[in-house]
Scaffold this motif. Sequence first.
Motif, PDB file in Angstrom:
ATOM      1  N   ASN A 164       0.808  -1.222   0.000  1.00 21.49           N
ATOM      2  CA  ASN A 164       0.000   0.000   0.000  1.00 21.49           C
ATOM      3  C   ASN A 164       0.840   1.271   0.000  1.00 21.49           C
ATOM      4  N   VAL A 165       2.174   1.144  -0.087  1.00 24.28           N
ATOM      5  CA  VAL A 165       3.022   2.348  -0.153  1.00 24.28           C
ATOM      6  C   VAL A 165       3.987   2.262  -1.349  1.00 24.28           C
ATOM      7  N   PRO A 166       3.491   1.946  -2.536  1.00 21.07           N
ATOM      8  CA  PRO A 166       4.390   1.756  -3.673  1.00 21.07           C
ATOM      9  C   PRO A 166       5.109   3.021  -4.108  1.00 21.07           C
ATOM     10  N   GLN A 167       4.456   4.178  -3.990  1.00 25.12           N
ATOM     11  CA  GLN A 167       5.113   5.398  -4.441  1.00 25.12           C
ATOM     12  C   GLN A 167       6.261   5.775  -3.508  1.00 25.12           C
ATOM     13  N   THR A 168       6.101   5.542  -2.228  1.00 26.96           N
ATOM     14  CA  THR A 168       7.199   5.773  -1.288  1.00 26.96           C
ATOM     15  C   THR A 168       8.344   4.808  -1.578  1.00 26.96           C
ATOM     16  N   ALA A 169       8.007   3.566  -1.881  1.00 30.38           N
ATOM     17  CA  ALA A 169       9.035   2.572  -2.192  1.00 30.38           C
ATOM     18  C   ALA A 169       9.832   2.962  -3.429  1.00 30.38           C
ATOM     19  N   LEU A 170       9.148   3.400  -4.455  1.00 27.06           N
ATOM     20  CA  LEU A 170       9.834   3.807  -5.677  1.00 27.06           C
ATOM     21  C   LEU A 170      10.655   5.073  -5.455  1.00 27.06           C
ATOM     22  N   TYR A 171      10.154   5.954  -4.606  1.00 31.80           N
ATOM     23  CA  TYR A 171      10.915   7.162  -4.274  1.00 31.80           C
ATOM     24  C   TYR A 171      12.260   6.793  -3.663  1.00 31.80           C
ATOM     25  N   LEU A 172      12.285   5.814  -2.782  1.00 32.20           N
ATOM     26  CA  LEU A 172      13.529   5.439  -2.120  1.00 32.20           C
ATOM     27  C   LEU A 172      14.569   4.945  -3.126  1.00 32.20           C
ATOM     28  N   GLU A 173      14.167   4.121  -4.067  1.00 33.99           N
ATOM     29  CA  GLU A 173      15.104   3.681  -5.097  1.00 33.99           C
ATOM     30  C   GLU A 173      15.634   4.879  -5.875  1.00 33.99           C
ATOM     31  N   ASP A 174      14.742   5.778  -6.232  1.00 33.94           N
ATOM     32  CA  ASP A 174      15.150   6.951  -6.994  1.00 33.94           C
ATOM     33  C   ASP A 174      16.064   7.857  -6.182  1.00 33.94           C
ATOM     34  N   LEU A 175      15.808   7.980  -4.883  1.00 35.03           N
ATOM     35  CA  LEU A 175      16.650   8.806  -4.014  1.00 35.03           C
ATOM     36  C   LEU A 175      18.090   8.322  -4.044  1.00 35.03           C
ATOM     37  N   PHE A 176      18.299   7.029  -3.857  1.00 33.29           N
ATOM     38  CA  PHE A 176      19.667   6.508  -3.835  1.00 33.29           C
ATOM     39  C   PHE A 176      20.311   6.593  -5.216  1.00 33.29           C
ATOM     40  N   ARG A 177      19.517   6.444  -6.257  1.00 33.69           N
ATOM     41  CA  ARG A 177      20.060   6.589  -7.614  1.00 33.69           C
ATOM     42  C   ARG A 177      20.525   8.028  -7.838  1.00 33.69           C
ATOM     43  N   ARG A 178      19.693   8.996  -7.463  1.00 35.91           N
ATOM     44  CA  ARG A 178      20.066  10.407  -7.651  1.00 35.91           C
ATOM     45  C   ARG A 178      21.260  10.794  -6.797  1.00 35.91           C
ATOM     46  N   ALA A 179      21.426  10.113  -5.670  1.00 31.85           N
ATOM     47  CA  ALA A 179      22.576  10.403  -4.801  1.00 31.85           C
ATOM     48  C   ALA A 179      23.885   9.926  -5.407  1.00 31.85           C
ATOM     49  N   GLY A 180      23.810   9.115  -6.446  1.00 28.69           N
ATOM     50  CA  GLY A 180      25.016   8.659  -7.117  1.00 28.69           C
ATOM     51  C   GLY A 180      25.396   7.223  -6.888  1.00 28.69           C
ATOM     52  N   TYR A 181      24.575   6.472  -6.148  1.00 25.97           N
ATOM     53  CA  TYR A 181      24.881   5.056  -5.964  1.00 25.97           C
ATOM     54  C   TYR A 181      24.854   4.346  -7.315  1.00 25.97           C
ATOM     55  N   PRO A 182      25.796   3.443  -7.551  1.00 19.68           N
ATOM     56  CA  PRO A 182      25.802   2.698  -8.814  1.00 19.68           C
ATOM     57  C   PRO A 182      24.517   1.878  -8.984  1.00 19.68           C
ATOM     58  N   GLU A 183      24.149   1.626 -10.203  1.00 18.33           N
ATOM     59  CA  GLU A 183      22.947   0.856 -10.515  1.00 18.33           C
ATOM     60  C   GLU A 183      22.982  -0.496  -9.789  1.00 18.33           C
ATOM     61  N   GLY A 184      21.889  -0.809  -9.096  1.00 18.99           N
ATOM     62  CA  GLY A 184      21.796  -2.091  -8.413  1.00 18.99           C
ATOM     63  C   GLY A 184      22.135  -2.055  -6.943  1.00 18.99           C
ATOM     64  N   CYS A 185      22.681  -0.925  -6.440  1.00 22.03           N
ATOM     65  CA  CYS A 185      23.036  -0.867  -5.020  1.00 22.03           C
ATOM     66  C   CYS A 185      21.801  -0.862  -4.119  1.00 22.03           C
ATOM     67  N   PHE A 186      20.740  -0.214  -4.585  1.00 16.63           N
ATOM     68  CA  PHE A 186      19.486  -0.238  -3.837  1.00 16.63           C
ATOM     69  C   PHE A 186      18.348  -0.278  -4.838  1.00 16.63           C
ATOM     70  N   GLN A 187      17.538  -1.357  -4.759  1.00 16.18           N
ATOM     71  CA  GLN A 187      16.451  -1.537  -5.711  1.00 16.18           C
ATOM     72  C   GLN A 187      15.144  -1.845  -4.991  1.00 16.18           C
ATOM     73  N   THR A 188      14.067  -1.277  -5.501  1.00 13.74           N
ATOM     74  CA  THR A 188      12.729  -1.582  -5.024  1.00 13.74           C
ATOM     75  C   THR A 188      12.125  -2.680  -5.886  1.00 13.74           C
ATOM     76  N   LEU A 189      11.564  -3.694  -5.238  1.00 12.41           N
ATOM     77  CA  LEU A 189      10.886  -4.787  -5.928  1.00 12.41           C
ATOM     78  C   LEU A 189       9.388  -4.649  -5.690  1.00 12.41           C
ATOM     79  N   LEU A 190       8.660  -4.236  -6.702  1.00 13.46           N
ATOM     80  CA  LEU A 190       7.203  -4.182  -6.587  1.00 13.46           C
ATOM     81  C   LEU A 190       6.660  -5.585  -6.808  1.00 13.46           C
ATOM     82  N   ILE A 191       6.479  -6.297  -5.714  1.00 14.52           N
ATOM     83  CA  ILE A 191       6.046  -7.692  -5.767  1.00 14.52           C
ATOM     84  C   ILE A 191       5.042  -7.936  -4.653  1.00 14.52           C
TER      85      ILE A 191
END
Length: 463
Positions: A164-191
Amino acid sequence: MAIATVNPATGETLKTFDALDEAAIEERLARAAEAYRHHRTTDFAERARLLERAAELLEKDTDEIARTMTTEMGKPVGAARAEAAKCAKAMRWYAANAERLLADEHPDEADVRDSGAVRALVRYRPLGPVLAVMPWNFPLWQVVRFAAPALMAGNVGLLKHASNVPQTALYLEDLFRRAGYPEGCFQTLLIGSGAVEAILRDPRVAAATLTGSEPAGRSVAAVAGDEIKKTVLELGGSDPYVVMASADVAKAAATAVTARVQNNGQSCIAAKRFIVHTDVYDDFAERFTAAMAALAVGDPLDESTDVGPLSSEQGRDDLAELVDDAVERGAVVRCGGRRPEGLDRGWFYAPTVLEGITPEMRIHQEETFGPVATLYRVADADEAVAVANDTSFGLSSNVWTRDRDEVERFVRDLEAGGVFVNGMTASHPALPFGGVKRSGYGRELAGHGIKEFCNATTVWEAD
């Protein structure tokens, strides 16, 4: 269960999401494994730089992500902003302290020589991709308090957030990506929850952490045990709030309201059972009930709201069933005990205080996840301890007393992961957090938390 944003203040479905299929999950697992191979070799300075950048971005995003959290799970928007600030604080704390917390440990020189070595030490190394199964009630904080230490230790994260919080979950992945973490360091799984077992059994996943219900904890622990993988579980709580005769009753009663209704009462560490010495019971009960009854219930986006809706219709109905069962068995409603008037849409429940609780009532043993408090009158410290420990949970506890001997007694005898004296339970980056009994095992936060997903490696050298 659908993966969707459903506004709990209105019941309106705002946005839906498709769950990842097997091919998409496989792609993300492969990406996590590859990211770990690189991230584990980075130094603390580089990890700290990335985490500091994530904290900076989160602070800039505070208003936006606060509204998202409030819309998805109903917490008052002021509390949502405070949650974002707390997350940024924790990120900065781990960025500043991880290297010290994970520094090599050197045994006493005499013990080193006795072992036959010329040099011996303990070095903390990361484990790998960690699966985090997280709840909706603190949709940012629950994730960050795992992710910050895990990433600083050199692990990578896979987040299965509540549906019930998918947008918050996706935000977190995007936050770490924008911070410069390499691809795959933090990923959200919508499952959905049904996909968790296969992911946990995948050999690329090294460990798991879960915050949630007892059934969810049992399920994840059983699979992880079968695979011999490390887990940390933070499950439910029915925290006691003990008020003794020497307490500052006015302060204890005022704090008790916040301790009970924080996050609309949907917090594992919220005080739920108020155990009060008979000498001050009437005074405390009167003050506490009046303050609970005066709380403003309504739209969580309204800055003047104290208590918003419960996160789901099922959660509201489950809470009402516990109250109804207690009343049918003789409990007395001091305030609340119903849906608030004038709030026909959404999943609201009035702040409620019950007394006359007996062991045969469900509410005596089950967790109340909402703004409902139970009062118990006790004659002395012995009875207070007995009532406090008469639960299958053991997350945290609160004690109000000016008697030093009583403080030591409660610290010694309360069966809980924390004892907060003359204040309410709260989590802080520098203090370990977790429970005993059916509240789970392992610890989050502080040095204890960052070491949970590390390999404590013994290094021994001879000539």
